[in-house]
Design a protein around this motif. Structure first.
Motif, short mmCIF file in Angstrom:
data_model
loop_
_atom_site.label_atom_id
_atom_site.label_comp_id
_atom_site.label_asym_id
_atom_site.label_seq_id
_atom_site.Cartn_x
_atom_site.Cartn_y
_atom_site.Cartn_z
N ALA A 1 0.82 -1.21 0.00
CA ALA A 1 0.00 0.00 0.00
C ALA A 1 0.86 1.26 0.00
N ALA A 2 2.18 1.11 0.07
CA ALA A 2 3.07 2.27 0.08
C ALA A 2 3.62 2.59 -1.30
N ASN A 3 3.21 1.84 -2.31
CA ASN A 3 3.71 2.12 -3.65
C ASN A 3 2.72 1.63 -4.70
N ASN B 1 -5.17 15.97 -5.92
CA ASN B 1 -5.24 16.39 -4.52
C ASN B 1 -5.26 15.20 -3.57
N LEU B 2 -4.82 15.46 -2.34
CA LEU B 2 -4.80 14.43 -1.31
C LEU B 2 -5.95 14.71 -0.36
N GLY B 3 -6.41 13.67 0.29
CA GLY B 3 -7.48 13.87 1.26
C GLY B 3 -7.15 13.16 2.56
N LYS B 4 -7.69 13.70 3.66
CA LYS B 4 -7.53 13.03 4.96
C LYS B 4 -8.66 12.01 5.14
N ILE C 1 -0.17 10.37 5.51
CA ILE C 1 -1.47 10.78 6.03
C ILE C 1 -2.09 9.53 6.67
N PRO C 2 -2.59 9.64 7.92
CA PRO C 2 -3.22 8.46 8.54
C PRO C 2 -4.31 7.90 7.60
N LEU C 3 -4.29 6.58 7.40
CA LEU C 3 -5.17 5.98 6.40
C LEU C 3 -6.65 6.13 6.76
N ASP C 4 -7.40 6.74 5.86
CA ASP C 4 -8.85 6.81 6.02
C ASP C 4 -9.49 6.91 4.63
N THR C 5 -9.68 5.75 4.02
CA THR C 5 -10.36 5.70 2.72
C THR C 5 -11.52 4.72 2.84
N SER C 6 -12.71 5.18 2.49
CA SER C 6 -13.90 4.32 2.60
C SER C 6 -14.56 4.14 1.25
N ILE C 7 -15.13 2.96 1.08
CA ILE C 7 -15.98 2.71 -0.08
C ILE C 7 -17.42 2.70 0.41
N VAL C 8 -18.23 3.52 -0.22
CA VAL C 8 -19.64 3.61 0.15
C VAL C 8 -20.45 3.00 -0.99
N TYR C 9 -21.27 2.00 -0.66
CA TYR C 9 -22.03 1.30 -1.68
C TYR C 9 -23.47 1.12 -1.21
N ARG C 10 -24.41 1.34 -2.15
CA ARG C 10 -25.82 1.34 -1.71
C ARG C 10 -26.42 -0.05 -1.53
N ARG C 11 -25.73 -1.08 -2.06
CA ARG C 11 -26.20 -2.45 -1.82
C ARG C 11 -25.25 -3.14 -0.83
N GLY C 12 -25.30 -4.47 -0.79
CA GLY C 12 -24.45 -5.20 0.13
C GLY C 12 -23.23 -5.78 -0.58
N GLU C 13 -22.37 -6.47 0.17
CA GLU C 13 -21.12 -6.97 -0.40
C GLU C 13 -21.35 -7.99 -1.53
N VAL C 14 -22.31 -8.90 -1.34
CA VAL C 14 -22.55 -9.92 -2.37
C VAL C 14 -22.97 -9.29 -3.69
N GLU C 15 -23.69 -8.17 -3.60
CA GLU C 15 -24.20 -7.52 -4.82
C GLU C 15 -23.12 -6.73 -5.55
N MET C 16 -21.98 -6.51 -4.89
CA MET C 16 -20.92 -5.71 -5.52
C MET C 16 -20.47 -6.36 -6.83
N LEU D 1 -5.79 5.30 -1.25
CA LEU D 1 -5.13 4.83 -0.03
C LEU D 1 -3.61 4.89 -0.16
N ARG D 2 -3.11 4.51 -1.33
CA ARG D 2 -1.67 4.55 -1.57
C ARG D 2 -1.15 5.98 -1.48
N LEU D 3 -1.91 6.93 -2.01
CA LEU D 3 -1.48 8.34 -1.93
C LEU D 3 -1.42 8.80 -0.48
N GLN D 4 -2.41 8.36 0.33
CA GLN D 4 -2.37 8.72 1.76
C GLN D 4 -1.11 8.16 2.40
N LYS D 5 -0.85 6.89 2.14
CA LYS D 5 0.30 6.23 2.75
C LYS D 5 1.61 6.88 2.30
#
Lengths: 472, 286
Positions: free
Chosen positions: A17-19, A283-286, A313-328, A305-309
């Motif tokens: 995750a660092a490269n 741009n980078l985000g926290k 920058i302390p890692l904080d990247t989230s994936i937001v999805y309107r269904r569940g994991e199986v539906e991904m 996440l790699r850019l944060q690392k």
């Protein structure tokens, strides 16, 4: 005999995750032999039907067991011009490996027991890349004076070009960007598909005689009619689904809200992760929020996440999805990799509004919780938002990865090319022929967002039709 | 992509405006007024949009004019006659609608003057009465004066310091003209505050005003949405839906904010020494 599947070696999550270097290391010879030996060599192999380009999987796996790696390589190449590439980006768990007899009946994805066809393909591909050189094309006397134009150097265009070149047909590919590969280069990050691998696969085509002209937008610089006037006997349109969709919610044009296409293009095509050595910034985000559940969302999140690392920058990247994991719709492997690397998943969440600061930069995302309702037209359970379940998340960088629409630069100036209500080109799925004589199309421009191998499959069908069209 | 001529148009007050003539027969044949090209100076460079200021189909040459503001334009400024760009692609964006509107006011501010030039010429050829108003910081920073004078029916210059023409803003002259006569169209390109003011004035006088926006772009083919702008409450992509829009419908506040997304990176990279030698495109494989 080996019973357990041979797990492929990967770089540890913390390190990788660092490269932007490749995550999966691939099979060693010993591992490939072990895994290949697990193949039952079925009398009626089902796996081959699971492959969109019909690779003789049984045969190449057998050749690996016999240590005939070069034979395995050329067996794949008979049907697929991109073994190393497909051995990295194919969603095998939905295709050949799902069709493997070792997959449990009724399973949504390939079972873990299924043969790792994907990594065996990659093993043979990488062996060939290092050791096998180029196989000369079969020159068809009848067609050697014909010239075909391919528009777009993405998976569909390259696949079509490769098939045609193998018949000795002169192919010229027109690419709008300054580099070749289309989505393979601007969309897929180097940690999934190293640039050397992509370059090798494209160079292979050039060695077959394919000419690629970059910086050339058909629809602006040339027209389809113009190509025929220039002497091209047929045209293939592999335009891709180039236009990013947005959510259409308030605050979406605040600064630091990217389409996944923009975020990934800056990083993958323009190398923004090497700023300032490369001049395109990103741009980078926290607190980074990626919206969507497909492979593009996974790629964008893993890049973020790699850019944060890389920037401490302390890692904080989230994936937001309107269904569940199986539906991904994303590949299971990508979801797994994203989790291992530290990406947070927030399921059943529907974004409602972005809010920002006085300079117009995004600061927060307000969303609603969802529950799954009845099965909808997509065959998945429909997410229904729950009234009053609003909640806020900190979000100073957002990436919208909810899909793509057709890019209409070419179709808008080509009125005789019939398109549907989505702007996609209408084709006969059997032949990939469009409403214009001598014009064929394939890939995402004929039906939304498919996989790379599906696009390649369509490019192949189109090539076959073009050869028939030219032979008349 | 080869540069066949290079001219420094102005260096007044440390603001450098450069004109390059580039050999590109295909683009020279196809480019229409209002369209732009995307250029990369070097392989590691940014893709930036620049308006095609003029074209010569016979010679196969297009002209671009730019002001050195960031690293990319500085690198472009370092290219000499005989050098090639790493990448040049176009023509992009919708062409300007050219017809006989009757009478039109064309307002150009700073380097925006280069962008109104092809439009003024085409409007004149289409039979319009063309009033041109140019704005510059000072006499020395004014560009394309004789060229625009030649294609105009009325011609005005304003300078910020009063060193040439009238002291003041282009919009001052615009108000006076609209008070005196009826005009059918206003076309303006320049700094955002200027275009924003043009929008307000034109609306007050009930005249349709068109502006050409210079939003940040990456691919410039509708693929990324970096250049999105809100027009009449709807999100548009400047690159494929524009670059021209009705001035009164543009969300200017949003445009101003979005134009500053990379201000800090731009400052950082501009502090670094510009040591990159432009490479010939042929040296880099595609």
């Amino acid at each position: 005999m080996q019973k357990e599947p041979v797990r492929v070696k990967e770089v540890e999550a913390v390190k990788r995750a660092a490269n932007f270097e490749e995550v999966i290391l691939g099979y060693s010879e010993e591992e490939a032999l072990k895994e290949a030996a697990r193949c039952l060599q079925c009398p009626n192999p089902t796996c081959i039907q699971g492959c969109p380009v019909g690779i003789d999987i049984k045969k190449f796996i057998y050749q690996i067991t016999q240590k005939d790696y070069s034979g395995a390589y050329f067996t794949i190449r008979e049907k697929n011009n991109f073994p190393s590439l497909c051995g990295r980006v194919c969603p095998a768990e939905f295709q050949c490996q799902k069709a493997c007899v070792l997959t449990k009946k009724g399973s949504k994805f390939a079972s873990p027991e299924a043969i790792n066809i994907h990594f065996l393909e990659r093993f043979a591909g990488d062996y060939g890349m290092k050791n096998c050189g180029y196989q000369p094309s079969a020159i068809s006397r009848q067609l050697k004076d014909k010239k075909v134009a391919v528009v777009g150097s993405g998976p569909a265009g390259l696949s079509c070009a490769g098939e045609l070149a193998r018949q000795g047909i002169k192919v010229v590919v027109f690419e709008g960007l300054h580099k070749t590969g289309g989505v393979l280069r601007y969309g897929i990050p180097p940690f999934r598909l190293p640039r050397e691998t992509l370059d090798f696969e494209i160079d292979y085509l050039k060695n077959l005689g394919v000419e690629i002209i970059t910086n050339s937008i058909v629809g602006r610089l040339k027209t389809v009619d113009g190509l025929f006037k220039e002497g091209y006997a047929a045209v293939f349109l592999g335009l891709g689904a180039g236009t990013p969709s947005f959510l259409g919610i308030p605050g979406e044009n605040l600064c630091n809200i990217y389409s996944a296409n923009e975020f990934l293009t800056r990083i993958n095509l323009m190398s923004a992760y090497k700023f300032p050595e490369f001049h395109t910034p990103v741009n980078l985000g926290k607190h980074i929020v990626v919206i969507g559940g497909g492979n593009t969302a996974m790629d964008a999140a893993r890049c973020a996440l790699r850019l944060q690392k890389m920037n401490n920058i302390p890692l904080d990247t989230s994936i937001v999805y309107r269904r569940g994991e199986v539906e991904m719709p994303a590949r299971r492997l990508e979801i797994e990799h994203a989790k291992e690397e530290g990406i947070k998943f927030k399921f059943l969440v529907k974004p409602e509004e972005f809010t920002g600061d006085e300079n117009g930069f995004v600061k927060k995302l307000r969303s609603l919780q969802c529950e799954l309702g009845a099965v909808d037209a997509s065959g998945r359970r429909k997410p229904m938002s729950i009234a009053g379940s609003d909640f806020e998340m900190e979000c100073d960088l957002a990436i919208i990865a909810i899909g793509l629409k057709a890019n209409e630069i070419l179709t808008k100036v080509t009125p005789s090319l019939k398109t549907d209500k989505y702007g996609d080109i209408i084709v006969d799925k059997e032949t990939m022929a469009t409403s214009m004589s001598g014009v064929f199309a394939g890939g995402d421009i004929v039906g939304g967002e498919g996989t790379i191998i599906e696009a390649m499959g369509m490019g192949k069908i189109a090539a076959k039709s073009i050869i028939e069209y030219l032979s008349v | 992509m080869k540069i066949i001529d290079r001219k420094i148009l102005s260096e007044a007050g440390g603001v450098k405006l450069t004109q390059l003539e580039i050999l590109s027969p295909d683009i020279a044949r196809e480019a229409k007024p209002g369209q732009f090209v995307v250029v990369m100076a070097v392989p590691q460079g940014e893709r930036i949009p620049l308006t095609v200021a003029a074209r010569d189909e016979v010679k196969g040459v297009i002209t671009i004019i730019f002001q050195e503001v960031g690293l990319t334009t500085k690198l472009l400024g370092k290219l000499n006659k005989g050098d090639s760009f790493y990448a040049l692609v176009g023509p992009l964006g919708h062409p300007t609608e050219i017809k006989n509107f009757g009478s039109a006011i064309l307002v150009g501010g700073g380097v925006g003057i280069a962008e109104i030039y092809p439009v003024a010429r085409a409007f004149k050829e289409a039979g319009n009465h063309v009033a041109v108003i140019l704005g510059a910081r000072a006499k020395e920073s004014l560009i394309l004066e004789s060229e625009l004078k030649a294609v105009s029916s009325e011609f005005y210059v304003t300078t910020d310091d009063g060193s040439y023409g009238r002291k003041g803003f282009t919009t001052d002259v615009m108000v006076e003209l609209l008070k005196k006569e009826k005009y059918d169209l206003v076309y303006a390109v320049g700094p955002i505050p200027m275009m924003q003011k043009v929008a307000v004035i034109a609306k007050d006088f009930g005249v349709k005003a068109i502006v050409s926006l210079n939003a940040l772009m990456v691919d410039a083919t509708g693929m990324c949405g970096c250049c999105r702008v809100t027009v009449a409450g709807q999100t548009k992509f400047s690159c494929v839906d524009g670059p021209e829009f009705r001035a009164d419908l543009v969300d200017w506040e949003e445009l101003i904010k979005r134009s500053r997304i990379y201000e800090s990176q731009e400052k950082h990279i501009c502090k670094l020494p510009v040591i990159l030698k432009p490479r010939n495109a042929a040296e880099e494989s595609v």
